[in-house]
Design a protein around this motif. Structure first.
Motif, PDB file in Angstrom:
ATOM      1  N   ALA A 251      -6.335  14.020  10.130  1.00  0.00           N
ATOM      2  CA  ALA A 251      -7.371  13.007   9.903  1.00  0.00           C
ATOM      3  C   ALA A 251      -6.932  11.669  10.504  1.00  0.00           C
ATOM      4  CB  ALA A 251      -7.650  12.864   8.411  1.00  0.00           C
ATOM      5  N   MET A 252      -5.646  11.368  10.371  1.00  0.00           N
ATOM      6  CA  MET A 252      -5.139  10.123  10.941  1.00  0.00           C
ATOM      7  C   MET A 252      -5.248  10.149  12.468  1.00  0.00           C
ATOM      8  SD  MET A 252      -1.468   8.356  10.491  1.00  0.00           S
ATOM      9  CE  MET A 252      -0.964   7.399  11.884  1.00  0.00           C
TER      10      MET A 252
ATOM     11  N   PRO B 261       6.085  16.970   5.106  1.00  0.00           N
ATOM     12  CA  PRO B 261       5.350  17.139   3.857  1.00  0.00           C
ATOM     13  C   PRO B 261       6.327  17.497   2.733  1.00  0.00           C
ATOM     14  CG  PRO B 261       4.852  18.924   5.403  1.00  0.00           C
ATOM     15  CD  PRO B 261       5.764  17.973   6.102  1.00  0.00           C
ATOM     16  N   GLY B 262       5.947  17.170   1.517  1.00  0.00           N
ATOM     17  CA  GLY B 262       6.819  17.491   0.392  1.00  0.00           C
ATOM     18  C   GLY B 262       7.853  16.416   0.096  1.00  0.00           C
ATOM     19  N   ARG B 263       7.825  15.301   0.851  1.00  0.00           N
ATOM     20  CA  ARG B 263       8.727  14.167   0.578  1.00  0.00           C
ATOM     21  C   ARG B 263       7.900  12.889   0.488  1.00  0.00           C
ATOM     22  NH1 ARG B 263      11.947  13.122   5.039  1.00  0.00           N
ATOM     23  NH2 ARG B 263      12.857  11.441   3.855  1.00  0.00           N
ATOM     24  N   PRO B 264       6.917  12.855  -0.407  1.00  0.00           N
ATOM     25  CA  PRO B 264       6.054  11.671  -0.454  1.00  0.00           C
ATOM     26  C   PRO B 264       6.797  10.435  -0.954  1.00  0.00           C
ATOM     27  CG  PRO B 264       5.591  13.085  -2.334  1.00  0.00           C
ATOM     28  CD  PRO B 264       6.570  13.824  -1.450  1.00  0.00           C
TER      29      PRO B 264
ATOM     30  N   LEU C 238       0.858  -1.190   0.000  1.00  0.00           N
ATOM     31  CA  LEU C 238       0.000   0.000   0.000  1.00  0.00           C
ATOM     32  C   LEU C 238       0.886   1.230   0.000  1.00  0.00           C
ATOM     33  CD1 LEU C 238      -2.824   1.335   0.270  1.00  0.00           C
ATOM     34  CD2 LEU C 238      -2.474   1.242   2.743  1.00  0.00           C
ATOM     35  N   LEU C 239       0.578   2.161  -0.896  1.00  0.00           N
ATOM     36  CA  LEU C 239       1.287   3.429  -0.980  1.00  0.00           C
ATOM     37  C   LEU C 239       0.271   4.551  -0.800  1.00  0.00           C
ATOM     38  CD1 LEU C 239       3.681   5.318  -1.769  1.00  0.00           C
ATOM     39  CD2 LEU C 239       3.035   4.926  -4.161  1.00  0.00           C
ATOM     40  N   LEU C 240       0.467   5.357   0.226  1.00  0.00           N
ATOM     41  CA  LEU C 240      -0.348   6.555   0.438  1.00  0.00           C
ATOM     42  C   LEU C 240       0.616   7.728   0.335  1.00  0.00           C
ATOM     43  CD1 LEU C 240      -2.455   5.350   3.508  1.00  0.00           C
ATOM     44  CD2 LEU C 240      -3.169   5.395   1.111  1.00  0.00           C
ATOM     45  N   GLN C 241       0.665   8.346  -0.843  1.00  0.00           N
ATOM     46  CA  GLN C 241       1.652   9.405  -1.071  1.00  0.00           C
ATOM     47  C   GLN C 241       1.410  10.595  -0.160  1.00  0.00           C
ATOM     48  OE1 GLN C 241       1.436   9.502  -5.521  1.00  0.00           O
ATOM     49  NE2 GLN C 241       3.648   9.281  -5.322  1.00  0.00           N
ATOM     50  N   GLU C 242       0.142  10.949   0.031  1.00  0.00           N
ATOM     51  CA  GLU C 242      -0.174  12.078   0.906  1.00  0.00           C
ATOM     52  C   GLU C 242      -1.203  11.660   1.938  1.00  0.00           C
ATOM     53  OE1 GLU C 242      -0.952  15.865  -0.908  1.00  0.00           O
ATOM     54  OE2 GLU C 242       0.508  15.481  -2.494  1.00  0.00           O
TER      55      GLU C 242
ATOM     56  N   LEU D 230      -0.691  12.731  16.496  1.00  0.00           N
ATOM     57  CA  LEU D 230      -0.363  14.097  16.058  1.00  0.00           C
ATOM     58  C   LEU D 230       1.145  14.324  16.083  1.00  0.00           C
ATOM     59  CD1 LEU D 230      -3.186  16.218  17.741  1.00  0.00           C
ATOM     60  CD2 LEU D 230      -2.773  15.956  15.277  1.00  0.00           C
ATOM     61  N   ARG D 231       1.797  13.810  17.125  1.00  0.00           N
ATOM     62  CA  ARG D 231       3.248  13.973  17.245  1.00  0.00           C
ATOM     63  C   ARG D 231       3.990  13.238  16.120  1.00  0.00           C
ATOM     64  NH1 ARG D 231       5.293  13.276  23.105  1.00  0.00           N
ATOM     65  NH2 ARG D 231       7.006  11.880  22.735  1.00  0.00           N
ATOM     66  N   LEU D 232       3.467  12.083  15.712  1.00  0.00           N
ATOM     67  CA  LEU D 232       4.095  11.327  14.621  1.00  0.00           C
ATOM     68  C   LEU D 232       3.971  12.081  13.295  1.00  0.00           C
ATOM     69  CD1 LEU D 232       2.974   7.701  15.522  1.00  0.00           C
ATOM     70  CD2 LEU D 232       5.285   8.644  15.697  1.00  0.00           C
ATOM     71  N   ASN D 233       2.870  12.836  13.140  1.00  0.00           N
ATOM     72  CA  ASN D 233       2.696  13.712  11.979  1.00  0.00           C
ATOM     73  C   ASN D 233       2.920  12.976  10.655  1.00  0.00           C
ATOM     74  OD1 ASN D 233       2.095  16.385  11.051  1.00  0.00           O
ATOM     75  ND2 ASN D 233       4.230  16.560  10.406  1.00  0.00           N
ATOM     76  N   VAL D 234       2.223  11.844  10.470  1.00  0.00           N
ATOM     77  CA  VAL D 234       2.386  11.048   9.247  1.00  0.00           C
ATOM     78  C   VAL D 234       1.859  11.820   8.040  1.00  0.00           C
ATOM     79  CG1 VAL D 234       1.707   8.925   8.057  1.00  0.00           C
ATOM     80  CG2 VAL D 234       2.251   8.866  10.500  1.00  0.00           C
ATOM     81  N   CYS D 235       2.765  12.072   7.088  1.00  0.00           N
ATOM     82  CA  CYS D 235       2.421  12.806   5.861  1.00  0.00           C
ATOM     83  C   CYS D 235       2.420  11.897   4.630  1.00  0.00           C
ATOM     84  CB  CYS D 235       3.404  13.949   5.632  1.00  0.00           C
ATOM     85  SG  CYS D 235       3.321  15.218   6.907  1.00  0.00           S
ATOM     86  N   SER D 236       3.139  10.773   4.707  1.00  0.00           N
ATOM     87  CA  SER D 236       3.199   9.810   3.614  1.00  0.00           C
ATOM     88  C   SER D 236       3.454   8.437   4.228  1.00  0.00           C
ATOM     89  CB  SER D 236       4.320  10.187   2.640  1.00  0.00           C
ATOM     90  OG  SER D 236       4.276   9.385   1.474  1.00  0.00           O
ATOM     91  N   PHE D 237       2.903   7.379   3.607  1.00  0.00           N
ATOM     92  CA  PHE D 237       2.953   6.039   4.194  1.00  0.00           C
ATOM     93  C   PHE D 237       3.198   5.007   3.098  1.00  0.00           C
ATOM     94  CE2 PHE D 237       0.830   2.031   4.988  1.00  0.00           C
ATOM     95  CZ  PHE D 237       1.221   1.704   6.269  1.00  0.00           C
ATOM     96  N   VAL D 238       3.970   3.983   3.460  1.00  0.00           N
ATOM     97  CA  VAL D 238       4.115   2.822   2.587  1.00  0.00           C
ATOM     98  C   VAL D 238       4.165   1.584   3.475  1.00  0.00           C
ATOM     99  CG1 VAL D 238       6.650   3.012   2.475  1.00  0.00           C
ATOM    100  CG2 VAL D 238       5.434   1.766   0.691  1.00  0.00           C
ATOM    101  N   GLY D 239       3.461   0.547   3.049  1.00  0.00           N
ATOM    102  CA  GLY D 239       3.462  -0.717   3.787  1.00  0.00           C
ATOM    103  C   GLY D 239       3.565  -1.870   2.813  1.00  0.00           C
TER     104      GLY D 239
END
Length: 178
Positions: free
Chosen positions: A104-105, A147-150, A95-99, A118-127
């Motif tokens: 919301a998370m 942000p800006g490094r998806p 799974l790739l979530l670029q943004e 909130l502290r983790l501040n996930v901006c992009s995810f890959v699993g």
């Protein structure tokens, strides 16, 4: 591509050095993937019953964030098919979530863990799932907090390569331990 093969070789060597200690190996896997794919992440393993999974290792470069991240990740056991990693493992699909919207998370975090999310501040995810001997034995998830490094598709392919090497090392560690 020579550089990539060198990195994969070094990761394989790192995993092989921990073959005598499966628990330390999963921590090494989380740390190595975070270093290679960034910024932080976790490793989940499928239980013997093939219905449940356990978050077994997390890594975050900031120890003050890693502690609550570990609690947050290991707060509730998850069934295969539940949650993001559960779906990755059940369907054997990366799974790739670029943004990702970090707010919301955080809203979907378990009770009491919104501040950690909130502290983790996930901006992009890959699993990705981890494969060994023809089956899914676990998965690795990585997140970036800037942000800006998806993540991009090349990150998925690379993480999958690392994950499958890690899975093989883990299976060997389990055999070695028995």
């Amino acid at each position: 591509h020579a550089e990539r093969f060198q990195v994969l070789y070094e990761a394989s060597q790192t995993f092989a050095e921990e073959v005598g200690d499966p628990e330390r190996l999963v921590t090494t896997i989380a740390r190595t993937c975070s270093r290679l794919v960034g910024d932080f992440g976790s490793v989940a393993l499928v239980r013997e019953d093939r219905e449940w999974m356990d978050q077994v290792a997390v890594y975050h470069p900031d120890p003050d964030t890693e502690r609550p991240f570990r609690e947050f990740s290991m707060a509730t056991p998850a069934r295969l098919g539940e949650g993001v990693m559960g779906k990755i493992l059940l369907h054997d699909q990366p799974l790739l979530l670029q943004e990702v919207d970090p707010n919301a998370m955080a809203e979907r975090a378990p009770p009491g863990y919104k501040d950690v999310a909130l502290r983790l501040n996930v901006c992009s995810f890959v699993g990705v799932p981890m494969h060994a001997r023809g089956r899914v034995i676990g998965g690795i998830s990585m997140a970036r907090s800037s942000p800006g490094r998806p993540y991009v598709n090349a990150d998925v392919v690379f993480l999958q390569d690392v994950a499958d090497r890690a899975a093989l090392a883990l299976e060997n560690a389990r055999l070695y331990a028995n």
